[in-house]
Design an enzyme around this catalytic site. Structure first.
Site, mmCIF file in Angstrom:
data_model
loop_
_atom_site.group_PDB
_atom_site.id
_atom_site.type_symbol
_atom_site.label_atom_id
_atom_site.label_comp_id
_atom_site.label_asym_id
_atom_site.label_seq_id
_atom_site.Cartn_x
_atom_site.Cartn_y
_atom_site.Cartn_z
ATOM 1 N N SER A 149 86.450 -7.724 -55.910
ATOM 2 C CA SER A 149 85.069 -8.168 -56.060
ATOM 3 C C SER A 149 84.306 -7.163 -56.905
ATOM 4 C CB SER A 149 84.386 -8.300 -54.689
ATOM 5 O OG SER A 149 83.031 -8.700 -54.851
ATOM 6 N N ASP A 192 71.892 -5.978 -53.667
ATOM 7 C CA ASP A 192 72.926 -7.004 -53.841
ATOM 8 C C ASP A 192 73.594 -7.342 -52.502
ATOM 9 O OD1 ASP A 192 75.130 -8.495 -54.622
ATOM 10 O OD2 ASP A 192 76.062 -6.892 -55.795
ATOM 11 N N HIS A 229 81.182 -6.796 -56.291
ATOM 12 C CA HIS A 229 80.021 -6.555 -55.437
ATOM 13 C C HIS A 229 80.428 -5.722 -54.225
ATOM 14 C CE1 HIS A 229 77.830 -9.747 -57.662
ATOM 15 N NE2 HIS A 229 79.038 -10.304 -57.719
#
Length: 568
Positions: A364, A193, A366
């Site tokens: 976030s 990612d 991520h």
């Protein structure tokens, strides 16, 4: 004999969303995620964008299954479109499969599909050419998993969306022991990612986020409209918990949100602090403003446009008014920054206030630089393939990985359709597969291409100019003077001279063609377009879409009636 391994992104690289990656092990194809992407502004009228399935359709007999990492639209949203044409097994965690079923059952053509398989972090599936296993990851939705495809040439590891949060609750915790175990083996390639690779900031933990939401709820005296993404279960749980602790009730505004919440509750992935914390929308008027939280996620989980409708009195239930606080609990993408700024302005004009959670803390789902480097150091891959992000994010991830000791020649920044081929101990970029985007507009799948989008763009910028004229081709005469209609080009009442001259130009062009012995419909329409295009640009410096409509009169002697044939 070592396996022949290929890795091919069909989406999810150099773009936000639409994750879909193909791993080929000899003659078997493993599909990792099947997501969609919400369109950018230039895709006028397009609802969603999905991957191009052409390569998979040509090789469908080799597909062993679709393996899903989590339940967000960027991982499961394109499933109904793929399963309409091809029935292949779908594997995912309990919540991921439950949300995938909601998507699939919402489509009439796929509602009877039943080949779903629930797996967990301990599941191992042996196929003829590879073994597929899974590992727990931390994301904004429970039951998120990474995927390992183990071959005799080494393992291909796909992280899905992930971050590391040391204070995460058990249902969201990453399995560090399992990651270290995977890294002790031979990891050929890591698909990791990249969505937050540019961020140098330390991310707030979910505990910090929960505390910030609670502070906001406790210190605002009026009604609160909390905007979130429908499938962000972690955020929805935090909003509900904060509402309970601050003595408020929660109203869910959308059917999509209610389905997701009910599904998460049924699977015990979302817990209600009290049975009466959720209030039906029909009882909203009974709640005092200081006791109210409206949870808004919008259509398809996109809250920003729903907030615009609330601010301009176009929402079916809610109107923003004096004393309201709109609390944006999601972090919009960079592409949405202008839209968010305009939305905030609309809310203030309507009398409300706006607070974004990202104004005070870095939020976030991520991983940032440190998280990405930790993942690399745990997994220890020979090759890295950054995925899930625009080019600048993939490039940032490459630089981050190089700092951990991976040479740049072992890092592949790919485009859609690139084929990474591992043979004889070496990974290299092979021939590319032709892959585009499939655009969904209403019920149309893939019937909108670049030519249609170009026409929409021209129509949106310069409008349309229609010239209608009737002719008698046998007598080589014009039966009626041209009628001019325009939309989005000029205001007819204030442009009479322009319209009059355009009509005269059409008359002259048509008569010239009628006088020509070699009359041709195609030449006539093209001559009208060219004549009008030149004149209109000279007068206005605009280029509208020009549509000539030619009607032909046919004399029917037997019935003594006139008929017309239209040529557009």
């Amino acid at each position: 004999m070592s396996s022949h391994v290929k890795i091919m992104p069909l989406g999810g690289v150099r773009e936000n969303g639409k994750n879909m990656y193909v791993v080929e092990v000899d003659d078997e194809i493993y599909i990792l995620d099947c997501g969609l992407m919400y369109p950018e502004n230039e895709l006028l009228g397009i609802d969603v964008v999905i991957p191009d399935f052409s390569y998979l359709e040509e090789n469908i007999d080799r597909v062993v299954g679709i393996f899903l990492t989590h339940g967000h639209a960027d991982a499961i949203g394109a499933l109904p479109y793929f399963l309409k044409q091809h029935s292949v097994p779908v594997f995912g965690s309990e919540l991921t499969i439950a949300l995938a079923k909601l998507n699939v059952k919402a489509d009439k053509q796929t509602r009877n599909f039943k080949d779903f398989h629930v797996i967990d972090k301990d599941t191992k599936i042996d196929f003829e050419r590879a073994t597929v296993s899974f590992f727990k990851t931390t994301h904004s939705i429970p039951d998120s998993l990474g995927i390992v495809i183990e071959t005799n040439a080494g393992s291909v590891v796909y992280t899905g969306d992930f971050k590391f949060d040391q204070s995460a609750t058990p249902e969201y915790q990453s399995d560090f022991a399992r990651l270290a175990e995977i890294g002790q083996g031979n990891v050929l390639a890591l698909l990791s990612d990249s969505a937050n690779a540019e961020s140098p900031y330390e991310m707030a933990s979910e505990r910090d986020i929960a505390a910030n939401i609670l502070d906001t709820f406790q210190y605002h005296n009026g009604r609160i409209i909390a905007a979130a993404v429908a499938s962000n279960i972690a955020r929805i749980q935090q909003v509900i918990n904060a509402a309970a602790k601050s003595g408020r009730k929660v109203v869910l505004t959308g059917r999509d949100l209610e389905k997701i919440v009910r599904t998460a509750m049924r699977l015990k992935r979302l817990n209600l602090p009290s049975p009466d914390i959720l209030v039906p929308t029909k009882d909203l008027h009974k709640l005092a403003p200081e006791k109210t939280v409206i949870l808004e996620t919008g259509k398809m989980g996109e809250p920003i446009k729903a907030l615009q409708r609330m601010a301009t009195n176009r929402h079916r239930l809610i109107r923003i008014k004096e004393g309201d606080l709109v609390f944006i609990t999601t972090t919009p993408s960079h592409a949405m920054e202008t839209t968010v700024a305009k939305t905030k302005d609309m809310i203030y004009r309507a009398g409300g206030e706006v607070k974004s959670i990202s104004d005070e803390i870095h939020v976030s789902g991520h991983g940032n630089k440190n998280n990405l480097q930790l993942m690399i150091n745990l997994i220890k891959p020979t090759y890295l393939v950054p995925v899930q992000g625009e080019y600048r994010l993939l490039a940032a991830h490459a630089s981050i990985a190089h700092e951990t000791g991976i040479p740049f020649e072992n890092i592949f920044i790919t485009s859609k359709g690139d084929v990474l081929d591992y043979q004889k101990g070496q990974m290299h970029l092979a021939n590319q597969v032709d892959v585009g985007n499939t655009m969904i507009d209403g019920i149309g799948v893939g019937d909108i291409g670049n030519i249609v989008l170009r026409d929409r763009k021209v129509l949106s910028e310069d409008g349309i100019f229609v010239a209608v004229i009737t002719i008698n081709r046998k007598k080589r005469t014009i039966v009626s003077h041209p009628k001019i209609t325009t939309r989005g080009f000029v205001y007819i009442k204030t442009s009479r001279d322009l319209i009059h001259e355009s009509a005269n130009l059409v008359t002259k062009t048509v008569q010239d063609n009628l006088d020509n012995k070699e009359f041709d419909w195609g030449h006539l329409k093209q001559d009208i377009r060219e004549a009008l295009s030149g004149y209109l640009f000279e007068q206005t410096k605009r280029r509208p879409v020009i549509l000539p409509v030619i009607m032909e009169v046919n004399q029917n002697r037997r019935h003594a009636a006139n008929t017309t044939t239209t040529k557009a």
